[in-house]
Write an enzyme that holds these catalytic residues in place. Structure first.
Site, PDB file in Angstrom:
ATOM      1  CG  ASP A   1      53.611  76.584 -91.151  1.00  0.00           C
ATOM      2  OD1 ASP A   1      54.599  76.768 -91.880  1.00  0.00           O
ATOM      3  OD2 ASP A   1      53.582  75.701 -90.266  1.00  0.00           O
TER       4      ASP A   1
ATOM      5  N   GLY B   1      44.600  79.557-109.780  1.00  0.00           N
ATOM      6  CA  GLY B   1      45.882  80.236-109.801  1.00  0.00           C
ATOM      7  C   GLY B   1      46.665  79.931-111.058  1.00  0.00           C
TER       8      GLY B   1
END
Length: 588
Positions: free
Chosen positions: A384, A333
């Site tokens: 989450d 990323g």
């Protein structure tokens, strides 16, 4: 309702107790009690919201409840500092506070959650690196719950499951509104339970254990229990919906996988009355043995204690001589450095020191995105995340190449101190398989199911007023149950704030082949016609995706969702397949 024996000792009002350690312990108990009472007050409203079909109110309650912990933690920290004054950073004084605090836990059925609250206070005051057994509770100190708790569980033993048994079970929940077709629902539920039991023929009576508290989330209410016969145990989860004609049983879920999805890590937390959280978690663990304890605490709303349980489990794994972190699979990323622990189904995400083009963001903006996900309705499509600060790991657990990488891209957050690696801040998420990698290895049918659910995930998020921005395959993952979720939050925004536009038609050859847009593009402008280049999966599954989700490439789809959201509609999003829904009589 919380009983008197669950209340903390009132140390501030006890005669003969005047030292500061006693007063600080009492202040922390009082702050915790205020939090848990507020938490329970909001939780109890869930039934009324469901009965009145007040879905907006239910969403507001869920968000409000999340904010309570920080409010009362801040109060406890401030009180402790006022009481201890110059001694607030004396560890010996805090050891005495902890000892007195422990005495006040006697008789509490939620002692483990109260211990986590105490840890939150000391970690805030000391900014503790790693963990400190002198001033924190490191190990659980509550006894296991009883196998059958009559205050928590309603048990029925019967020779066979028939409509009458199910009707009595459903009727045992005290709704102020009626079931729309109780007899019909009871008959269908009973038939499905009998069919599942018939798959494993066994003699003897059937035992049904139902949790008395109801689990509320979004527009659904869930009755949760288990069915036992001989050595067979099956989950029994009955989602209820409140339609205009009354309450109906919408599905019967009787597999571990189905129950696990209902309690999955990508959904918002349930609102359920859990005054004995450990007992409830142990019951849920009996029907979902592959679910970690931390995930179950988090699912029932005790996310801070879930974080404590996650940390304890992680530390136990790292004690193994062969425990080693590794690079996470998938593309690197631009914002996050991601690594994992192969023997632990979690990824660890650290914000990089700087971000290359075309990213235009800041560290605080990234943290704000994670908070955005925390407080929003995740509709089963956003992983989450738990935020940790000041973690300390053994240096031996990091291969040299991984540690060198982390130091090079996140040196402001990661440092080495002797035989320890200290990480100032990171996020944890449940590990999933990146969708782009999944599609490379999956068979034709599995790939088709995944890309169809990829489109469903984008639409479910849109229904929750969330626009994912970077709808790239690498930003989505496939869970062990085959559900597709988003785990990259850099470009998330409110769908209602986006401006969906058609691409203007060029008026000349020069405009058509210009390197840069020849028309004005605002910060929140979105052109769905451009999605085809990166949204539509390549290969044999392409046509299947376009057939099911080609509307994602149209302005009309997105503007239509915006209009429905603006009108106040709360969309139906449930954690089970449409095929699992009970058949309905079209004439009723």
């Amino acid at each position: 309702m919380r009983s008197k024996q669950d209340s903390p000792l009132n140390l501030t009002g006890s005669p003969g107790i005047g030292n500061r350690a006693d007063r600080a312990a009492a202040a922390i108990h009082l702050a915790y009690e205020r939090w848990i009472l507020g938490f329970e007050e909001i939780t109890r409203r869930a039934r009324d919201r469901f009965e009145r079909r007040d879905w907006r109110g239910a969403q507001s309650d869920a968000t409000t409840r999340l904010a309570l912990y920080r409010i009362h933690l801040d109060g406890a920290v401030a009180d402790a500092r006022d009481i201890l004054e110059d001694a607030v950073l004396e560890r010996t004084r805090w050891a005495a506070v902890k000892a007195r605090h422990f005495e006040g836990l006697a008789g509490r059925a939620d002692a483990e959650v109260a211990q986590t609250f105490f840890n939150s206070v000391t970690r805030r005051i000391f900014s503790t690196v790693g963990a400190d057994a002198a001033i924190e509770y490191l190990d659980p100190s509550t006894p296991p719950a009883a196998a059958v708790d009559p205050g928590l569980i309603h048990r029925v033993v019967c020779p066979e499951v028939d409509a009458g048994v199910v009707r009595d079970l459903l009727g045992g929940y005290p709704w102020s509104v009626s079931y729309a077709q109780l007899a019909r629902d009871a008959a269908q539920v009973a038939a499905l339970v009998r069919d599942r039991l018939a798959e494993r023929p066994d003699s003897g009576p059937v035992t049904i254990d139902m949790l008395r508290p109801v689990f509320y989330r979004n527009k659904g209410a869930y009755l949760v229990g288990r069915v036992l016969r001989g050595d067979l145990m099956l989950p029994l989860v009955m989602p209820l919906i409140h339609a205009e004609r009354g309450i109906v049983v919408d599905a019967v879920l009787m597999s571990e996988d189905e129950a696990s999805v209902v309690f999955g890590f990508s959904w918002s937390y349930f609102r359920v009355e859990a005054t004995r959280p450990r007992a409830m978690v142990e019951f849920l663990g009996s029907i979902m043995p592959l679910k970690r304890t931390d995930e179950l605490y988090t699912a029932i709303g005790f996310n801070k204690h879930g974080k404590t349980e996650l940390y304890r489990s992680l530390m136990q794994v790292l004690e193994r001589p062969d425990a080693r972190f590794a690079f996470a699979e998938g593309d690197e990323g631009m914002v996050m450095a991601v690594f994992t622990l192969p023997s632990f189904s979690t990824v660890f995400k650290i914000i990089k020191d700087s971000f290359g083009a075309p990213k235009h963001t800041t560290r605080q903006a990234v943290m704000d995105k994670y908070h955005f996900v925390f407080v929003r309705d995740r509709v089963g499509r956003l992983a989450d995340a738990q935020e940790f600060e000041h973690l300390e790991f053994p240096r031996r657990c990091f291969p040299d190449d991984l540690l060198e990488y982390l130091l090079s891209v996140a040196g402001a957050t990661v440092r080495v101190e002797g035989d320890r690696v200290v990480i100032r801040q990171l996020y944890t998420e449940r590990r999933v398989t990146p969708l782009n990698l999944f599609l490379r290895e999956a068979g034709e049918e599995a790939a088709r199911e995944a890309v169809l659910d990829y489109g469903n995930a984008i639409k479910d998020l849109a229904a929750a007023d969330i626009f994912t921005g970077d709808m790239l395959l690498k930003n989505f993952g496939v869970t062990r149950h085959g559900r597709v979720i988003c785990y990259d939050y850099d470009e998330l925004s409110l769908l209602s704030e986006c401006r969906f536009r058609r691409l203007p038609q060029p008026a000349s050859i020069e405009e058509e082949f210009a390197a840069e847009p020849w028309f004005h593009v605002g910060e929140m402008d979105v052109f769905p016609e451009e999605f085809r280049a990166f949204l539509v999966p390549p290969g044999p599954v392409r046509e299947a995706f376009l057939t099911a989700h080609g509307d994602l490439l149209s302005v009309e789809f997105w503007q239509g969702v915006q209009r429905r959201l603006a009108a106040g509609e709360v969309f139906d999003v449930f954690p089970y397949r449409r095929s699992a829904r009970l058949r309905r009589d079209p004439d009723r």
